[in-house]
Write a protein that holds these residues in place. Structure first.
Motif, PDB file in Angstrom:
ATOM      1  N   PHE A  22       0.840  -1.189   0.000  1.00  0.00           N
ATOM      2  CA  PHE A  22       0.000   0.000   0.000  1.00  0.00           C
ATOM      3  C   PHE A  22       0.882   1.249   0.000  1.00  0.00           C
ATOM      4  CE2 PHE A  22      -2.725   3.169   2.230  1.00  0.00           C
ATOM      5  CZ  PHE A  22      -3.771   3.192   1.324  1.00  0.00           C
ATOM      6  N   SER A  23       1.273   1.650  -1.176  1.00  0.00           N
ATOM      7  CA  SER A  23       2.113   2.840  -1.334  1.00  0.00           C
ATOM      8  C   SER A  23       1.955   3.367  -2.747  1.00  0.00           C
ATOM      9  CB  SER A  23       3.593   2.515  -1.069  1.00  0.00           C
ATOM     10  OG  SER A  23       4.093   1.643  -2.068  1.00  0.00           O
ATOM     11  N   LEU A  24       2.340   4.617  -2.942  1.00  0.00           N
ATOM     12  CA  LEU A  24       2.235   5.224  -4.260  1.00  0.00           C
ATOM     13  C   LEU A  24       3.274   4.684  -5.234  1.00  0.00           C
ATOM     14  CD1 LEU A  24       1.542   8.925  -3.226  1.00  0.00           C
ATOM     15  CD2 LEU A  24      -0.085   7.249  -4.086  1.00  0.00           C
ATOM     16  N   ASN A  25       4.366   4.133  -4.708  1.00  0.00           N
ATOM     17  CA  ASN A  25       5.405   3.522  -5.529  1.00  0.00           C
ATOM     18  C   ASN A  25       5.857   4.438  -6.664  1.00  0.00           C
ATOM     19  OD1 ASN A  25       7.208   1.603  -6.441  1.00  0.00           O
ATOM     20  ND2 ASN A  25       5.676   0.415  -7.557  1.00  0.00           N
ATOM     21  N   LEU A  26       6.385   5.600  -6.279  1.00  0.00           N
ATOM     22  CA  LEU A  26       6.830   6.578  -7.265  1.00  0.00           C
ATOM     23  C   LEU A  26       8.060   6.124  -8.047  1.00  0.00           C
ATOM     24  CD1 LEU A  26       6.355   9.858  -5.186  1.00  0.00           C
ATOM     25  CD2 LEU A  26       4.809   8.842  -6.862  1.00  0.00           C
ATOM     26  N   GLU A  27       8.730   5.098  -7.524  1.00  0.00           N
ATOM     27  CA  GLU A  27       9.917   4.600  -8.228  1.00  0.00           C
ATOM     28  C   GLU A  27       9.565   4.098  -9.620  1.00  0.00           C
ATOM     29  OE1 GLU A  27      13.051   4.666  -7.280  1.00  0.00           O
ATOM     30  OE2 GLU A  27      12.604   5.646  -5.375  1.00  0.00           O
ATOM     31  N   SER A  28       8.361   3.529  -9.758  1.00  0.00           N
ATOM     32  CA  SER A  28       7.970   2.941 -11.046  1.00  0.00           C
ATOM     33  C   SER A  28       7.697   3.996 -12.112  1.00  0.00           C
ATOM     34  CB  SER A  28       6.736   2.059 -10.867  1.00  0.00           C
ATOM     35  OG  SER A  28       5.643   2.829 -10.395  1.00  0.00           O
ATOM     36  N   VAL A  29       7.481   5.240 -11.703  1.00  0.00           N
ATOM     37  CA  VAL A  29       7.186   6.287 -12.685  1.00  0.00           C
ATOM     38  C   VAL A  29       8.335   7.280 -12.849  1.00  0.00           C
ATOM     39  CG1 VAL A  29       4.702   6.144 -12.341  1.00  0.00           C
ATOM     40  CG2 VAL A  29       6.036   7.691 -10.915  1.00  0.00           C
ATOM     41  N   LYS A  30       9.456   7.022 -12.190  1.00  0.00           N
ATOM     42  CA  LYS A  30      10.616   7.889 -12.372  1.00  0.00           C
ATOM     43  C   LYS A  30      11.180   7.718 -13.774  1.00  0.00           C
ATOM     44  CE  LYS A  30      12.265   8.620  -7.641  1.00  0.00           C
ATOM     45  NZ  LYS A  30      13.387   8.446  -6.702  1.00  0.00           N
ATOM     46  N   LEU A  31      11.631   8.824 -14.343  1.00  0.00           N
ATOM     47  CA  LEU A  31      12.117   8.812 -15.717  1.00  0.00           C
ATOM     48  C   LEU A  31      13.594   9.151 -15.775  1.00  0.00           C
ATOM     49  CD1 LEU A  31       9.181  10.793 -17.384  1.00  0.00           C
ATOM     50  CD2 LEU A  31       9.462   8.307 -17.289  1.00  0.00           C
ATOM     51  N   THR A  32      14.277   8.546 -16.731  1.00  0.00           N
ATOM     52  CA  THR A  32      15.667   8.884 -16.981  1.00  0.00           C
ATOM     53  C   THR A  32      15.731  10.161 -17.810  1.00  0.00           C
ATOM     54  OG1 THR A  32      15.749   7.600 -19.028  1.00  0.00           O
ATOM     55  CG2 THR A  32      16.258   6.440 -16.969  1.00  0.00           C
ATOM     56  N   THR A  33      16.912  10.711 -17.956  1.00  0.00           N
ATOM     57  CA  THR A  33      17.092  11.924 -18.754  1.00  0.00           C
ATOM     58  C   THR A  33      16.665  11.699 -20.201  1.00  0.00           C
ATOM     59  OG1 THR A  33      18.963  12.564 -17.352  1.00  0.00           O
ATOM     60  CG2 THR A  33      18.760  13.652 -19.501  1.00  0.00           C
ATOM     61  N   LYS A  34      16.972  10.536 -20.715  1.00  0.00           N
ATOM     62  CA  LYS A  34      16.597  10.204 -22.086  1.00  0.00           C
ATOM     63  C   LYS A  34      15.083  10.146 -22.248  1.00  0.00           C
ATOM     64  CE  LYS A  34      17.369   6.609 -25.569  1.00  0.00           C
ATOM     65  NZ  LYS A  34      18.032   5.297 -25.829  1.00  0.00           N
ATOM     66  N   GLU A  35      14.414   9.534 -21.295  1.00  0.00           N
ATOM     67  CA  GLU A  35      12.960   9.428 -21.346  1.00  0.00           C
ATOM     68  C   GLU A  35      12.309  10.804 -21.224  1.00  0.00           C
ATOM     69  OE1 GLU A  35      12.634   4.933 -19.371  1.00  0.00           O
ATOM     70  OE2 GLU A  35      12.515   6.740 -18.122  1.00  0.00           O
ATOM     71  N   LYS A  36      12.840  11.641 -20.356  1.00  0.00           N
ATOM     72  CA  LYS A  36      12.312  13.002 -20.217  1.00  0.00           C
ATOM     73  C   LYS A  36      12.477  13.791 -21.514  1.00  0.00           C
ATOM     74  CE  LYS A  36      13.235  13.316 -15.235  1.00  0.00           C
ATOM     75  NZ  LYS A  36      14.057  13.969 -14.175  1.00  0.00           N
ATOM     76  N   ALA A  37      13.580  13.576 -22.207  1.00  0.00           N
ATOM     77  CA  ALA A  37      13.818  14.288 -23.465  1.00  0.00           C
ATOM     78  C   ALA A  37      12.758  13.924 -24.507  1.00  0.00           C
ATOM     79  CB  ALA A  37      15.213  13.960 -23.994  1.00  0.00           C
ATOM     80  N   TYR A  38      12.418  12.625 -24.574  1.00  0.00           N
ATOM     81  CA  TYR A  38      11.402  12.189 -25.526  1.00  0.00           C
ATOM     82  C   TYR A  38      10.012  12.722 -25.150  1.00  0.00           C
ATOM     83  CZ  TYR A  38      14.198   8.984 -28.360  1.00  0.00           C
ATOM     84  OH  TYR A  38      15.097   8.462 -29.248  1.00  0.00           O
ATOM     85  N   LEU A  39       9.762  12.945 -23.869  1.00  0.00           N
ATOM     86  CA  LEU A  39       8.445  13.392 -23.412  1.00  0.00           C
ATOM     87  C   LEU A  39       8.294  14.907 -23.391  1.00  0.00           C
ATOM     88  CD1 LEU A  39       7.681  10.960 -20.440  1.00  0.00           C
ATOM     89  CD2 LEU A  39       6.491  11.112 -22.620  1.00  0.00           C
ATOM     90  N   LEU A  40       9.384  15.625 -23.608  1.00  0.00           N
ATOM     91  CA  LEU A  40       9.355  17.080 -23.493  1.00  0.00           C
ATOM     92  C   LEU A  40       8.358  17.713 -24.456  1.00  0.00           C
ATOM     93  CD1 LEU A  40      10.555  19.554 -22.120  1.00  0.00           C
ATOM     94  CD2 LEU A  40      12.328  19.603 -23.899  1.00  0.00           C
ATOM     95  N   LEU A  41       8.417  17.338 -25.724  1.00  0.00           N
ATOM     96  CA  LEU A  41       7.514  17.927 -26.720  1.00  0.00           C
ATOM     97  C   LEU A  41       6.065  17.472 -26.519  1.00  0.00           C
ATOM     98  CD1 LEU A  41       7.143  19.712 -29.176  1.00  0.00           C
ATOM     99  CD2 LEU A  41       7.703  17.733 -30.622  1.00  0.00           C
ATOM    100  N   MET A 100       2.218  18.895 -35.880  1.00  0.00           N
ATOM    101  CA  MET A 100       3.296  18.426 -35.004  1.00  0.00           C
ATOM    102  C   MET A 100       3.044  17.007 -34.496  1.00  0.00           C
ATOM    103  SD  MET A 100       4.245  21.762 -32.669  1.00  0.00           S
ATOM    104  CE  MET A 100       5.295  20.788 -31.606  1.00  0.00           C
ATOM    105  N   ILE A 101       1.787  16.684 -34.203  1.00  0.00           N
ATOM    106  CA  ILE A 101       1.491  15.360 -33.640  1.00  0.00           C
ATOM    107  C   ILE A 101       1.861  14.236 -34.596  1.00  0.00           C
ATOM    108  CG2 ILE A 101      -0.384  13.844 -32.890  1.00  0.00           C
ATOM    109  CD1 ILE A 101      -1.666  16.265 -31.547  1.00  0.00           C
ATOM    110  N   PRO A 102       1.366  14.223 -35.847  1.00  0.00           N
ATOM    111  CA  PRO A 102       1.803  13.145 -36.760  1.00  0.00           C
ATOM    112  C   PRO A 102       3.289  13.211 -37.086  1.00  0.00           C
ATOM    113  CG  PRO A 102       0.468  14.766 -37.922  1.00  0.00           C
ATOM    114  CD  PRO A 102       0.351  15.084 -36.474  1.00  0.00           C
ATOM    115  N   ALA A 103       3.845  14.427 -37.122  1.00  0.00           N
ATOM    116  CA  ALA A 103       5.288  14.548 -37.387  1.00  0.00           C
ATOM    117  C   ALA A 103       6.086  13.878 -36.265  1.00  0.00           C
ATOM    118  CB  ALA A 103       5.674  16.016 -37.526  1.00  0.00           C
ATOM    119  N   TYR A 104       5.629  14.051 -35.028  1.00  0.00           N
ATOM    120  CA  TYR A 104       6.345  13.436 -33.913  1.00  0.00           C
ATOM    121  C   TYR A 104       6.197  11.924 -33.930  1.00  0.00           C
ATOM    122  CZ  TYR A 104       8.292  12.889 -29.254  1.00  0.00           C
ATOM    123  OH  TYR A 104       9.098  12.526 -28.200  1.00  0.00           O
ATOM    124  N   VAL A 105       5.038  11.438 -34.368  1.00  0.00           N
ATOM    125  CA  VAL A 105       4.847   9.985 -34.496  1.00  0.00           C
ATOM    126  C   VAL A 105       5.796   9.425 -35.553  1.00  0.00           C
ATOM    127  CG1 VAL A 105       3.221   8.173 -35.160  1.00  0.00           C
ATOM    128  CG2 VAL A 105       2.463  10.064 -33.700  1.00  0.00           C
TER     129      VAL A 105
END
Length: 503
Positions: free
Chosen positions: A131-150, A180-185
Motif C-alpha cells: 500500500f504505497s504510491l510507488n513513485l519509483e515505477s514512474v521515475k524517468l531517466t534523462t533520455k525518457e524526459k527528453a522524448y516526453l518534453l515535446l 506536429m502530432i503526426p510529425a512526432y509519431v
C-alpha cells in the motif's frame, strides 16, 4: 537479516506515510470544497473523484503486480463507476432517512469523504506493505524526459490554441499542433529502436488529451444535438439535489449524464457548461491507453503505440463531446474487455472487475449496453465453435493454442451476468421503454438490411461506402473511401491472422 529488517522497516514507514498522505489529501479536499477555494477546489476535487476511489479499490482487491498504465486506467474506470453507484446508493437511502436533497454539496462531500477514509483503512489492511504510491515505477531517466518534453506541451497548445481561436478566429496554433502530432509519431517511428518502451503510454495520453479537448473547448456553450437534452437532465438533477426519473424516456436510465456530472458539480462548483463539455473528453482520453494495453498482449510496444495512435486518429474520437453517454459506455465496455484478457489478473479479480465495468456500461447508455451484450454473446458462441473445431482436429491441449483460455474467460456465466444486470436495470428504472426501443431498433435493422440488399433504397451514406459513383465525387471523398476500406481490410487481416496463429 539486517537487510531484511531494514527493508521491512522502510516498507512499513512508506505504508504509514501513504495512509497519512491520503488522509491529509481528503481533509484538504473537504476544506477546499466547503470554503470554496477557487482552482484548488476544482483540481483536488477532480483528483478526489476521478482517481482516488479506483486506486483504493485496486488495493482492496490486492491487484499490485500491474504496470503503471494499467493501474491508471483501472483507477479511473473504477473511480467513475464508484462515483455513479455510491452516488446512486446515497440518492436512494438518504430520502428514506428524511433527507430530501442527497446530492447537495454537504451530503455528497461528507458522504464521499467518509467512504474514502473507510476504504483507505481497508486498503491499508488488505495490501500491507504494497500500500504505497510507488513513485519509483514512474521515475524517468534523462533520455525518457527528453522524448516526453515535446508531447507534454501538446495539451497546453490545444487549450491555448482553442482560446486564441475563440477570441480571434485565428487557428494558426491549432494547425501547428495538428501537424506536429503526426510529425512526432513519424519521428518516433524512425527512431523506434532507440525509444524507451516506458514513454509510450504517457505520449499516448498527452496526444489523446490534446485532441479530445478540441471540441469541448471550441465554444463557451454546449455544442451538439442530444447533448442539450442531456445537459438539461444534469441541471435538473443538480438543482433538485436528487436523481429521479424526469422525462420518462430511455435517457432517464443514463446515470452518466445526470447523477455523475451532478456529483462532480457538487464537488467542483465550476461553470456547469464547461464541466459538461470537458468532463467526458477527459475521462475518455484514457481509452487509447486501453487499446495500447490490449495490443501489447499480441504485438510489440511500438506497434501497440501505432495501434493506439490509429484509434486516436479516427475523427469519431474527436467528436466525443457530442455524445457523452455513449463515450462513457464505450469506455466501460473497453475496460471490461481489457480485464477479461489481462494475464496478471486472477479469475476472481477478473469477474469482479468485469461486473463493475459491465454495470457501468449498462448505467451509462442503453444502446451501447445492448450492443455490448450481443458482442459478448456472439463472441462466446464463436469461441465455442472454434474451440469445438480445434478439438475435432485432435488438438487436445487447447491451452497451448490459447483458445482454451479465451473459451473459459468469455464464459456463458459472464454473458448471463451481464444480461441479468441489463434486464434488471432497464426494467426497474425505465420499465418497458428501453425494451420497446430495442425491439424497434431490431425491426428497423432488419428492414434496413433488406433495403441494403435491394440497393434501390440505399441511403446516400451507404452509397458512398459502397463506392457508388465514387469516380465523380470530390478528391477528399475518394481519399476517405480508399482509406476506409484499407482500414477495414487491415482490421480483418489482423483478426484472421491472430485466429490462424491461435489455431
Amino acid at each position: 537479516m539486517v537487510v531484511n529488517e531494514q527493508e521491512e522497516e522502510r516498507n512499513e514507514k512508506q505504508h504509514i506515510n501513504t495512509l497519512l498522505l491520503i488522509v491529509v489529501f481528503i481533509v484538504t479536499t473537504v476544506i477546499a470544497a466547503f470554503a470554496d477555494i477557487p482552482v484548488l477546489r476544482q483540481i483536488l476535487g477532480f483528483i478526489f473523484l476521478t482517481f482516488l476511489p479506483g486506486w483504493l479499490i485496486v488495493h482492496i482487491l490486492k491487484i499490485n503486480n500491474l504496470s503503471p498504465s494499467v493501474k491508471l486506467v483501472l483507477s479511473v474506470g473504477l473511480s467513475v463507476a464508484f462515483v455513479m453507484f455510491f452516488g446512486l446508493l446515497i440518492n436512494t437511502l438518504y430520502p428514506l432517512l428524511g433527507y430530501s436533497r442527497p446530492l447537495d454539496t454537504l451530503s455528497v462531500v461528507s458522504s464521499f469523504s467518509v467512504a474514502l477514509l473507510f476504504m483507505a483503512a481497508i486498503a491499508s489492511l488488505r495490501s500491507g506493505s504494497e500500500f504505497s504510491l510507488n513513485l519509483e515505477s514512474v521515475k524517468l531517466t534523462t533520455k525518457e524526459k527528453a522524448y516526453l518534453l515535446l508531447p507534454a506541451f501538446f495539451p497546453f497548445m490545444s487549450i491555448l490554441g482553442m482560446h486564441v481561436m475563440n477570441a480571434t478566429d485565428n487557428n494558426a496554433m491549432l494547425m501547428v499542433l495538428l501537424f506536429m502530432i503526426p510529425a512526432y509519431v513519424v519521428f518516433l517511428a524512425i527512431r523506434r529502436n532507440d525509444v524507451p518502451e516506458k514513454i509510450y503510454p504517457p505520449i499516448i495520453l498527452c496526444i489523446a488529451v490534446a485532441l479530445v479537448l478540441l471540441l469541448g473547448l471550441r465554444s463557451n456553450h454546449i455544442v451538439g444535438a442530444d447533448i442539450h437534452t442531456e445537459y438539461y437532465l444534469f441541471q435538473q438533477t443538480f438543482h433538485n439535489g436528487r436523481w429521479q426519473t424526469i422525462l420518462n424516456s430511455t435517457l432517464d436510465t443514463c446515470l452518466s449524464i445526470s447523477l455523475l456530472p451532478a456529483i462532480y458539480q457538487s464537488f467542483l462548483n465550476m461553470n456547469p457548461e464547461y464541466l459538461f463539455k470537458i468532463l467526458y473528453p477527459l475521462l475518455f482520453s484514457i481509452s487509447p491507453l486501453i487499446v495500447y494495453i490490449l495490443s501489447r498482449k499480441y504485438i510489440s510496444s511500438f506497434y501497440s503505440f501505432l495501434a493506439s495512435f490509429f484509434f486516436i486518429s479516427q475523427y469519431r474520437f474527436l467528436y466525443v463531446g457530442y455524445g457523452p453517454r455513449t463515450a462513457l459506455a464505450i469506455l466501460f465496455f473497453a475496460l471490461s474487455v481489457m480485464v477479461l484478457f489481462h494475464n496478471k489478473l486472477g479469475t476472481l479479480q477478473k469477474n469482479i472487475l468485469f461486473t463493475i465495468f459491465g454495470a457501468g456500461c449498462i448505467a451509462s447508455h442503453y444502446s451501447t449496453a445492448w450492443i455490448s451484450f450481443f458482442v459478448l454473446l456472439f463472441t462466446w458462441l464463436g469461441s465455442i465453435i472454434v474451440y469445438g473445431i480445434v478439438r475435432r482436429r485432435g488438438r487436445k491441449n487447447t491451452n497451448k493454442s490459447g483458445l482454451g483460455n479465451s473459451h473459459v474467460v468469455i464464459s456463458g456465466r459472464l454473458v448471463l451476468v451481464f444480461f441479468a444486470m441489463l434486464f434488471l436495470w432497464h426494467t426497474q428504472v425505465a420499465g418497458g421503454v428501453v425494451f420497446k426501443t430495442v425491439t424497434r431498433f431490431i425491426q428497423n435493422s432488419i428492414k434496413s438490411f433488406y433495403d441494403f440488399l435491394a440497393l434501390a433504397k440505399v441511403a446516400p451514406g451507404v452509397e458512398i461506402a459502397l463506392g457508388v459513383g465514387i469516380a465523380e465525387r470530390e478528391i477528399p471523398v475518394v481519399i476517405e473511401f480508399i482509406f476506409s476500406w484499407l482500414t477495414i481490410a487491415c482490421i480483418a487481416l489482423g483478426v484472421l491472422t491472430t485466429l490462424i496463429v491461435k489455431i
